[in-house]
Design a protein around this motif. Structure first.
Motif, PDB file in Angstrom:
ATOM      1  N   THR A  83       0.786  -1.217   0.075  1.00 11.35           N
ATOM      2  CA  THR A  83      -0.044  -0.063   0.081  1.00 11.35           C
ATOM      3  C   THR A  83       1.060   1.324  -0.015  1.00 11.35           C
ATOM      4  O   THR A  83       0.468   2.191  -0.482  1.00 11.35           O
ATOM      5  N   ALA A  84       1.930   1.135   0.709  1.00 10.03           N
ATOM      6  CA  ALA A  84       2.985   2.399   0.824  1.00 10.03           C
ATOM      7  C   ALA A  84       3.510   2.697  -0.430  1.00 10.03           C
ATOM      8  O   ALA A  84       3.803   3.810  -0.903  1.00 10.03           O
ATOM      9  N   ARG A  85       3.930   1.576  -1.251  1.00  8.97           N
ATOM     10  CA  ARG A  85       4.601   1.660  -2.398  1.00  8.97           C
ATOM     11  C   ARG A  85       3.562   2.385  -3.535  1.00  8.97           C
ATOM     12  O   ARG A  85       4.053   3.097  -4.559  1.00  8.97           O
ATOM     13  N   ALA A  86       2.439   1.795  -3.516  1.00 11.69           N
ATOM     14  CA  ALA A  86       1.498   2.291  -4.178  1.00 11.69           C
ATOM     15  C   ALA A  86       1.042   3.893  -4.210  1.00 11.69           C
ATOM     16  O   ALA A  86       1.010   4.607  -5.321  1.00 11.69           O
ATOM     17  N   LEU A  87       1.021   4.372  -2.817  1.00 10.54           N
ATOM     18  CA  LEU A  87       0.915   5.696  -2.608  1.00 10.54           C
ATOM     19  C   LEU A  87       2.169   6.439  -2.988  1.00 10.54           C
ATOM     20  O   LEU A  87       2.066   7.542  -3.611  1.00 10.54           O
ATOM     21  N   ALA A  88       3.153   5.862  -2.953  1.00 14.40           N
ATOM     22  CA  ALA A  88       4.554   6.473  -3.444  1.00 14.40           C
ATOM     23  C   ALA A  88       4.416   6.612  -4.853  1.00 14.40           C
ATOM     24  O   ALA A  88       5.002   7.664  -5.421  1.00 14.40           O
ATOM     25  N   ALA A  89       3.831   5.811  -5.583  1.00 10.42           N
ATOM     26  CA  ALA A  89       4.262   5.516  -6.914  1.00 10.42           C
ATOM     27  C   ALA A  89       3.125   6.446  -7.731  1.00 10.42           C
ATOM     28  O   ALA A  89       3.370   7.159  -8.783  1.00 10.42           O
ATOM     29  N   SER A  90       1.905   6.313  -7.311  1.00  9.83           N
ATOM     30  CA  SER A  90       0.823   6.971  -7.979  1.00  9.83           C
ATOM     31  C   SER A  90      -0.477   7.549  -7.093  1.00  9.83           C
ATOM     32  O   SER A  90      -1.440   7.808  -7.531  1.00  9.83           O
ATOM     33  N   GLY A  91       0.046   7.708  -5.672  1.00 13.73           N
ATOM     34  CA  GLY A  91      -1.143   8.226  -5.033  1.00 13.73           C
ATOM     35  C   GLY A  91      -1.402   9.723  -5.158  1.00 13.73           C
ATOM     36  O   GLY A  91      -0.305  10.454  -5.436  1.00 13.73           O
ATOM     37  N   ARG A  92      -2.541  10.202  -4.872  1.00 12.73           N
ATOM     38  CA  ARG A  92      -2.752  11.685  -4.907  1.00 12.73           C
ATOM     39  C   ARG A  92      -2.107  12.389  -3.688  1.00 12.73           C
ATOM     40  O   ARG A  92      -2.023  11.798  -2.752  1.00 12.73           O
ATOM     41  N   ALA A  93      -2.020  13.746  -3.924  1.00 10.96           N
ATOM     42  CA  ALA A  93      -1.474  14.311  -2.865  1.00 10.96           C
ATOM     43  C   ALA A  93      -2.181  14.400  -1.686  1.00 10.96           C
ATOM     44  O   ALA A  93      -3.411  14.675  -1.731  1.00 10.96           O
ATOM     45  N   GLY A  94      -1.947  14.029  -0.469  1.00  9.49           N
ATOM     46  CA  GLY A  94      -2.738  14.146   0.790  1.00  9.49           C
ATOM     47  C   GLY A  94      -3.168  12.653   1.088  1.00  9.49           C
ATOM     48  O   GLY A  94      -3.851  12.516   2.127  1.00  9.49           O
ATOM     49  N   GLU A  95      -3.108  11.858   0.173  1.00  8.30           N
ATOM     50  CA  GLU A  95      -3.667  10.302   0.254  1.00  8.30           C
ATOM     51  C   GLU A  95      -3.047   9.676   1.179  1.00  8.30           C
ATOM     52  O   GLU A  95      -1.817   9.544   1.233  1.00  8.30           O
TER      53      GLU A  95
END
Length: 493
Positions: free
Chosen positions: A130-142
């Motif tokens: 989940t952390a990798r997905a947020l770092a790669a393509s997450g929206r700002a603040g997600e």
């Protein structure tokens, strides 16, 4: 299981359910409040860290590096493992070993998922998918919040995406103390719940003992009655109380009292009936013995013997009828209805006239009562037949006087002696002046039972000028609004 034990278990179950429910809700509310505060701390730390990184980027020439690269070349990233890193620029963090709360662990995650240590007591934080997905393509603040175990401690970890493929920031704080506090709170709640359950069980057993003690007494009495059908005096006494058990006890005691009275009346009736039946049966047996020698008797003797047998048989049949009438009194289930006492008296007077030829004068008001018409007519008829039997001369009509539910029959017979006036309504009682007359001594006893069934009383005395005045009353509560004091008279013939 006894009723007392069931009460105790029920109280314990209810107390435990209430205590556990309140404790669980309290624990959840406290846990949510504590972790909400921890999450606010993580978010505020993340905001401060983000602002510090933005200030650092503003000091870096545009296009030279992205956020993750800046973090790699930052002093925090260049410090060797095991050394105390410098705080991230722009972020005011407590120094390790300070008296404040444990220092948070700060870590950046590049867009390719590479962890970059920024600050804190841990070398690195685990990076989940989940952390990798947020770092790669997450929206700002997600963001994503989870709990992890690292370095022998529990941490609350917040991962927040920077957006535009700039990676993510991770902030973790140690929650061992928080878990210990919540665990202690859970143990206290469990102890309180157990104490509440025990107190509820004790209170339930105490209360059940007070309730079931009276029920147990009622059960003992019921078992006593069902065993031998007899009730002692003490057994029929109420056990007290104004609640449902007390009302049950009072009703049960009244029922037992009526059973005792009914049994005593039954035994007395059987004893008296056996005594009264013995005389006609003895006479019939003697006459039957004489009938064996009927051929030896003269015609006059045979006629007297047959007349005697016939009279004795008639009297025996009349006695049996009255015994049945008396035994069934109050058990017929006769429907109560508005009854005009004047009309009842006229019907009884006409019947007596047909049987005896005696005139009956009815002097009545418009009394209308709620009661049993057949029972009241039997009572008035018995009074009239009793008067006709004692006033054999028939010089004057028998009088029936009715006023506001009180019925009195007057005759011109020999009257009632003072010593007999209190006993003429007893079963089988015969005054000395009545022993030579036909009858069983049950007619006035039936009058007494009818009066009692209608909440009234009986009376017997001497009529002014000679004769007897015998009657009964109906309870004034049974008088209906249709009753009027107006008088109307009639003579039955």
């Amino acid at each position: 299981m006894s009723l007392r034990s069931r009460f105790a278990l029920a109280f314990a179950a209810v107390g435990a359910a209430v205590a556990v429910t309140v404790g669980a809700l309290s624990y959840l509310a406290a846990s949510d409040s504590v972790f909400a505060e921890v999450d606010r701390t993580l978010r505020s730390t993340t905001v401060a860290l983000t602002r510090g990184m933005e200030k650092r980027e503003e000091q870096t020439p545009a296009g030279t590096a992205d956020t993750a690269d800046t973090a790699r070349r930052s002093p925090a990233g260049q410090n060797p493992a095991g050394q105390n890193p410098a705080p991230f620029p722009g972020l005011d963090l407590p120094a390790p070993g300070g008296e404040a709360a444990p220092q948070p662990v700060l870590q950046a995650v590049a867009r390719d998922g590479t962890p970059i240590r920024l600050s804190g007591p841990l070398e690195r934080l685990p990076v989940s998918d989940t952390a990798r997905a947020l770092a790669a393509s997450g929206r700002a603040g997600e963001s994503d919040t989870t709990e992890i175990d690292a370095g022998g401690h529990s941490y609350r970890l917040l991962t927040t995406a920077l957006g535009e493929s700039r990676g993510a920031l991770q902030v973790a704080v140690q929650v061992d103390q928080t878990r210990d506090v919540l665990a202690g709170m859970a143990r206290q709640i469990a102890a309180v719940s157990l104490a509440v359950m025990l107190v509820a069980a004790a209170a339930g057993r105490l209360l059940a003992g007070r309730v079931t003690r009276r029920l147990a007494r009622l059960a003992e009495v019921a078992e006593e009655v069902s065993t031998d059908g007899r009730v002692t005096h003490d057994a029929s006494e109420p056990v007290g109380g104004r609640d449902e058990v007390g009302r049950l006890s009072a009703s049960f005691s009244r029922m037992l009292g009526r059973m005792v009275a009914a049994r005593e009346a039954q035994e007395r009736l059987v004893h008296d009936a056996a005594h009264e039946l013995r005389t006609p049966l003895t006479s019939l047996l003697a006459n039957a013995t004489v009938l064996h020698r009927v051929t030896e008797l003269s015609p006059d003797s045979r006629d007297r013997l047959l007349d005697d047998v016939q009279n004795e048989t008639r009297e025996l049949g009349h006695l049996v009828d009255e015994l049945v009438e008396l035994a069934l009194a109050g058990r017929r289930g006769e429907t109560e209805e508005p009854v005009d006492l004047a009309e009842v008296a006229r019907r009884a007077a006409r019947r007596v006239y047909r049987r005896t030829g005696r005139l009956v004068h009815v002097d009545a008001d418009d009394s209308v009562v709620r009661g049993s018409s057949p029972g009241l007519e039997r009572a008035v008829g018995n009074l009239l037949e009793n008067a006709a039997k004692f006033d054999a001369d028939g010089g004057e009509p028998i009088e029936v006087h009715i006023r506001q539910g009180a019925i009195t029959v007057r005759d011109r017979g020999p009257g009632i002696a003072a010593e007999d006036s209190g006993r003429v309504f007893d079963r089988f009682y015969r005054a000395d002046s009545a022993r030579g007359l036909p009858g069983s001594g049950l007619g006035l006893a039936i009058v007494h039972d009818v009066a009692a069934a209608h909440g009234g009383s009986v009376s017997a005395g001497t009529r002014p000028g000679g004769g007897a005045a015998v009657g009964f009353t109906v309870s004034r509560s049974r008088l209906l609004p249709a009753s009027r004091p107006r008088t109307k008279t009639a003579t039955a013939d």
